[in-house]
Write a protein that holds these residues in place. Structure first.
Motif, PDB file in Angstrom:
ATOM      1  N   ALA A   3       0.831  -1.204   0.000  1.00 58.13           N
ATOM      2  CA  ALA A   3       0.000   0.000   0.000  1.00 58.13           C
ATOM      3  C   ALA A   3       0.864   1.252   0.000  1.00 58.13           C
ATOM      4  N   LEU A  55      -5.304  -1.788   0.773  1.00 59.57           N
ATOM      5  CA  LEU A  55      -4.995  -2.195  -0.600  1.00 59.57           C
ATOM      6  C   LEU A  55      -6.059  -1.759  -1.602  1.00 59.57           C
ATOM      7  N   ARG A  59      -5.963  -1.401  -5.794  1.00 59.73           N
ATOM      8  CA  ARG A  59      -6.766  -2.364  -6.563  1.00 59.73           C
ATOM      9  C   ARG A  59      -7.722  -1.620  -7.493  1.00 59.73           C
ATOM     10  N   LEU A  64      -2.163  -1.964  -8.147  1.00 63.54           N
ATOM     11  CA  LEU A  64      -1.836  -3.091  -7.293  1.00 63.54           C
ATOM     12  C   LEU A  64      -2.617  -4.290  -7.808  1.00 63.54           C
TER      13      LEU A  64
END
Length: 109
Positions: A3, A55, A59, A64
């Motif tokens: 992150a 996260l 995403r 990520l």
């Protein structure tokens, strides 16, 4: 770490194997079982978000990516459709090897 790197503008790929993969697929990532040195209550006390939400930005921005190991999926008997719904792709070791060769940095935990 992932992150933090995404927040710094980097792209991060996470490969999940065995128990980490099962926890991600079963949406138990935030249970922290077994607990690391920092317990969940301490994160709450400090006003820090659950691990999975750290996260979410990466995403949603596609900086990520989370991958599942195909052998882990088979060995654990996980449902392919369920796994696929929670990750960006299910890959074999050869694919991970190529990603590692191209990566500027690799961290394993």
């Amino acid at each position: 770490m992932a992150a933090s790197e995404v927040a710094a503008g980097k792209t991060v790929d996470i490969a999940l194997f065995f128990s980490a993969l099962a926890a991600w697929v079963d949406e138990e990532w935030d249970l922290m079982n077994p607990e690391p040195p920092i317990v969940k209550d301490r994160l709450v006390e400090l006003g820090l978000p659950p691990l999975s939400s750290m996260l979410e930005t990466g995403r949603s921005e596609q900086t990520l990516r989370v991958y599942a190991c195909s052998a882990s999926v088979r060995i654990l008997g996980l449902d392919n459709a369920t796994v696929q719904a929670r990750v960006d792709a299910i890959l074999g070791w050869q694919s991970f090897s190529r990603m590692i060769e191209r990566a500027g940095q690799v961290v394993t935990l």
